[in-house]
Design a protein around this motif. Structure first.
Motif, short mmCIF file in Angstrom:
data_model
loop_
_atom_site.label_atom_id
_atom_site.label_comp_id
_atom_site.label_asym_id
_atom_site.label_seq_id
_atom_site.Cartn_x
_atom_site.Cartn_y
_atom_site.Cartn_z
N UNK A 198 71.22 -26.59 11.43
CA UNK A 198 70.95 -26.69 12.86
C UNK A 198 69.46 -26.53 13.19
N UNK A 199 68.67 -26.09 12.25
CA UNK A 199 67.24 -25.95 12.49
C UNK A 199 66.53 -27.29 12.26
N UNK A 200 65.31 -27.41 12.79
CA UNK A 200 64.54 -28.62 12.54
C UNK A 200 64.21 -28.72 11.06
N UNK A 201 64.30 -29.92 10.47
CA UNK A 201 63.86 -30.09 9.08
C UNK A 201 62.40 -29.66 8.93
N UNK A 202 62.14 -28.88 7.91
CA UNK A 202 60.79 -28.36 7.67
C UNK A 202 60.15 -29.14 6.54
N UNK A 207 52.00 -29.13 1.19
CA UNK A 207 52.57 -28.61 -0.04
C UNK A 207 53.45 -29.61 -0.76
N UNK A 208 53.41 -30.88 -0.36
CA UNK A 208 54.11 -31.92 -1.11
C UNK A 208 55.40 -32.43 -0.51
N UNK A 209 55.96 -31.75 0.50
CA UNK A 209 57.21 -32.20 1.08
C UNK A 209 57.01 -33.39 2.01
N UNK A 210 57.96 -34.31 2.01
CA UNK A 210 57.85 -35.47 2.91
C UNK A 210 59.23 -36.05 3.17
N UNK A 211 59.31 -36.91 4.17
CA UNK A 211 60.60 -37.40 4.66
C UNK A 211 61.34 -38.25 3.63
N UNK A 212 60.62 -39.10 2.91
CA UNK A 212 61.27 -39.91 1.89
C UNK A 212 61.86 -39.07 0.77
N UNK A 213 61.12 -38.05 0.35
CA UNK A 213 61.64 -37.14 -0.67
C UNK A 213 62.86 -36.38 -0.19
N UNK A 214 62.85 -36.05 1.09
CA UNK A 214 63.99 -35.33 1.67
C UNK A 214 65.24 -36.22 1.70
N UNK A 215 65.07 -37.48 2.11
CA UNK A 215 66.20 -38.40 2.16
C UNK A 215 66.80 -38.59 0.77
N UNK A 293 54.29 -33.31 11.07
CA UNK A 293 54.47 -33.10 9.64
C UNK A 293 55.02 -34.35 8.95
N UNK A 294 55.97 -35.03 9.62
CA UNK A 294 56.53 -36.26 9.05
C UNK A 294 55.46 -37.34 8.93
N UNK A 295 54.63 -37.48 9.95
CA UNK A 295 53.55 -38.46 9.96
C UNK A 295 52.56 -38.19 8.83
#
Length: 310
Positions: A198-202, A207-215, A293-295
């Motif tokens: 329920x929290x916003x994706x962090x 530090x290397x995290x990004x939306x494509x890696x998350x998907x 952060x996503x951008x």
């Protein structure tokens, strides 16, 4: 103390506490919600809210297996609770990533002789200085007792007493050093910061995290689950496979939308104005922070944005 007595102590801690017992159905199982600190899962597994961070505890015949260690400020309280579960102490600690709210208790637990296991990148971050751009300073490495003693590069299984513990790396869903831990027999998956519920994706873009890696990581986690799996995020409440699939689908939709907008020259503010978050299943707490952060993460992985452009 024999294993039966340990399990009784574990159950006593799970069901004790100052708050009244309440039951919450998750899948086909009921979780015993004993207090603000503890939630019983299945078999010998428990979740402790250690200063806002979930610490998964598994009681084995050789001692406790932990996933994450919580905040440093909570470590004394955590050690007290763990001692009540199994006086043998912590045998093995897994760090799901290197943020200090997840591994702030490492030193206290490592001092007791526990083995600490982490993604190779998390091992590196916790063993050397790393830069914090928002604070414009370098963070010092953890003391030797709190640093991981085993680096994970892929996936594997450890047999700890009577419990098989599976683990594996994830590629940049939250940081550059994410790890999952799977208690397959109990059908419990600790996913760390790769899921948010329920929290916003962090996305720790620096530090290397990004939306494509998350998907992509959410795809991998869904493959490890079934309808009865309990999924434990780094923060927040226990999730089901249905929750995980909903987050996975939303993340892929977000990646598609933001990828399209950034290729058109959109900034993070522009993405907000264009309604990039509209109509999604998530209720955003801080949309500006997430989109920024996503951008930044998308530009850090710019080679994924224009693979069809020479």
């Amino acid at each position: 103390m024999n294993l039966l007595a340990q399990r009784r102590a574990f159950l006593k801690l799970s069901l004790g506490g100052v708050a009244a017992l309440s039951l919450q159905a998750v899948g086909n199982n009921a979780l015993a919600q004993a207090s603000a600190d503890t939630t019983q899962l299945r078999d010998s597994l428990l979740v402790i809210n250690a200063g806002g961070t979930n610490v998964v505890v598994c009681n084995t015949s050789e001692g406790l297996v932990l996933v994450d260690s919580g905040t440093a400020a909570y470590s004394a309280r955590l050690l007290e609770m763990l001692k009540d579960i199994n006086p043998a102490g912590v045998h093995t600690l897994f760090n799901t990533h290197w943020h200090l709210d997840q591994c702030g208790g490492n030193e206290a637990i490592g001092t007791g002789g526990a083995s600490i296991i982490a993604h190779a990148k998390s091992w590196q971050r916790l063993s050397t200085e790393y830069y914090l751009p928002q604070e414009e300073r370098y963070h010092k490495p953890l003391p030797a007792a709190g640093r991981p003693s085993m680096k994970v590069h892929d996936k594997g299984t450890l047999q700890i007493g009577d419990t098989a513990v599976e683990y594996g790396t994830l590629i940049e869903p939250h940081t550059d050093g994410d790890l999952y831990v799977h208690f397959r027999a109990a059908n419990v998956l600790a996913a760390g910061g790769a899921v948010e519920g329920k929290q916003d994706p962090e996305l720790d873009w620096y530090g290397g995290g990004w939306l494509g890696g998350r998907a992509n990581s959410l795809d991998a986690l869904v493959q490890l689950t079934n309808a009865n799996t309990l999924i434990i995020p780094a923060n927040g409440s226990v999730m089901t496979q249905a929750d995980l699939i909903a987050e996975r689908d939303m993340t892929h939709e977000l990646y598609k939308r933001l990828n399209t907008l950034i290729r058109k020259g959109c900034s993070a503010d522009c993405m907000q104005q264009e309604g990039a978050l509209a109509g999604l299943s998530h209720s955003w707490q801080d949309p500006d922070k997430f989109l920024y952060a996503a951008y930044k993460g998308l530009w850090a992985h710019h080679y994924n944005l224009a693979a069809d452009i020479l």
